[in-house]
Design a protein around this motif. Sequence first.
Motif, PDB file in Angstrom:
ATOM      1  N   GLN A 125     -46.971 -20.994  11.834  1.00 46.66           N
ATOM      2  CA  GLN A 125     -47.313 -22.031  12.667  1.00 46.66           C
ATOM      3  C   GLN A 125     -45.126 -21.953  12.680  1.00 46.66           C
ATOM      4  O   GLN A 125     -44.105 -21.889  13.397  1.00 46.66           O
ATOM      5  N   LYS A 131     -43.944 -18.486  14.631  1.00 43.76           N
ATOM      6  CA  LYS A 131     -43.910 -18.839  15.633  1.00 43.76           C
ATOM      7  C   LYS A 131     -42.802 -19.614  16.486  1.00 43.76           C
ATOM      8  O   LYS A 131     -41.831 -18.914  17.449  1.00 43.76           O
ATOM      9  N   CYS A 151     -52.600 -18.845  17.356  1.00 47.80           N
ATOM     10  CA  CYS A 151     -52.268 -17.979  16.909  1.00 47.80           C
ATOM     11  C   CYS A 151     -52.760 -16.735  16.774  1.00 47.80           C
ATOM     12  O   CYS A 151     -52.696 -15.611  16.101  1.00 47.80           O
ATOM     13  N   GLU A 169     -51.461 -16.076  22.237  1.00 45.62           N
ATOM     14  CA  GLU A 169     -50.259 -17.361  21.464  1.00 45.62           C
ATOM     15  C   GLU A 169     -48.829 -16.117  20.676  1.00 45.62           C
ATOM     16  O   GLU A 169     -47.949 -16.615  20.880  1.00 45.62           O
ATOM     17  N   ILE A 170     -49.996 -14.392  20.562  1.00 39.79           N
ATOM     18  CA  ILE A 170     -48.910 -13.544  19.577  1.00 39.79           C
ATOM     19  C   ILE A 170     -48.424 -13.687  20.931  1.00 39.79           C
ATOM     20  O   ILE A 170     -46.517 -13.524  20.631  1.00 39.79           O
ATOM     21  N   MET A 189     -45.240 -16.153  21.708  1.00 35.75           N
ATOM     22  CA  MET A 189     -44.068 -16.131  20.887  1.00 35.75           C
ATOM     23  C   MET A 189     -43.195 -14.703  20.484  1.00 35.75           C
ATOM     24  O   MET A 189     -41.893 -15.437  21.548  1.00 35.75           O
TER      25      MET A 189
END
Length: 501
Positions: free
Chosen positions: A187, A190, A278, A282-283, A286
Amino acid sequence: MESSNDFRSILPFLPLILRSSAVFWPPSVLEALKSLSKGPIHSNVNSGQLFALAIDDLRNSLGFSSLNLSASLGFSLFFDDLMNKDDAVKWFTEVVPKLADLLLRLPVLLETHYQNAGAFNETDTGLRLFESQQSGIVFLSQELIAALLVCALFCLFPTTNRGAKHLPPINFDNLFLCLYEYYDVSQENKIKCILHYFEKISSDMHVGNVSFERKVLPLKNNPSCIVYPEADFWSNSTLSLCMFEVCTSGLIEDHLTEALEVDFANKYLGGGALSRGCVQEEIRFMINPELIIGMLFLPSMADNEAIEIIGAERFSNYTGYAKSFRFCGDYAEKKSCDTMGRRKTRIIAIDALCNPGKRQYKLEFLLRETNKALCGFLDTNKSRQNKMPINEIGNDIAIGVVTGNWGCGAFGGDPQVKAVIQWLAASQGLRPFVLYYTFNLEALQKLEEVVQWIILHEWTVGELWNILVEYSNQRLKGKTKVGFFSWLLPYLYNDDPMNFD
């Protein structure tokens, strides 16, 4: 600014006020942003704790509630405890003032945006809220996206009615709340990716564009669009299967030539990008943070919808996955731009069934997954312009599909079935190739051999579909428990030599 109905649809979700056909910051917000833009000597914002208080002041001036206490503590935790001291000084003395200045320019950026909407073609490309089943495209400059993302970082977007419109949260408060309440290193990393983006654009604002398209396969007859196909359509398709290349190492986002890169999406674009998620989607959000702004105006996807984003720039390198995810510094974007100023990065968000269990073998769900992928892989602009039937679309399409284990992993899908479904959809969409990254998944160790056998026998889309349906039927009825590859070519799993005869 002449306010169209499209603009009025998004206005309730922006932190600005409309007066005399122009948008403004409320006076108290304007003064606070001016103070921030002059640096910490003037604003006194030189720590995470004071940054959170400044955000609270802005939110209160907009009539919003204060940040959740855990979110405020998350800001303090990151900037005051986790961030390198020298980096923190740079953030508050150099970056935050430039971000505040960017927010001060948001009204002008929006005015310019709406003046230019439609400049690329005859279609309205202005920022607007998309309702379910509403296809269309929005073009945003990277500078406008940056300003909107600063709004998200400062938690300035209204939250009222977002749920009612099936829109995901867009403010970044939950990122910092999760950091404080559920701390893990992934987290923290991120947030490092996000902050790296802000640091980079604050020193070098990029001047390209990003397009966001909501693609829809209509459920009813429409003379100018493709209609959501039924099972008979797939069964009777005589199209050839496209090339299919298997890669046992590498990542989708590292593919350098132009292709349609699959986002293993949640039906809410971005999934858990702004909370604790993640994994693949989600990656991607980011390392390509411009994708996040699609969450502002694109509601959740129905079964016949997909979202294509062209031009989102990559800013970060990384290693790992899920809890092992780590930010690894700057990424220098290598892809060139098209004639519309978009990086040649095409990302297609398609959401698979979640935890489908045995129902994934039912015909209705095979159809759902295949049509979802088809919706994403089709070039809907060409189909609308040419009004071609589905089996004639795309003869001049040269852009293939780069994908992997869509709908598997956390989503629980059968990886062998999902690989075949994507091959069917790409072939029916007349994409020239599928490049498939297996991520060393054991269930796909024989994928290359299965593909070679099918191509050698020159199966059509219809033939492969019918075989997949037959297997799924047997799996559903308990007549077989083996995977599709073993069921189709049992000798591959008996240590027999490969024999194509």
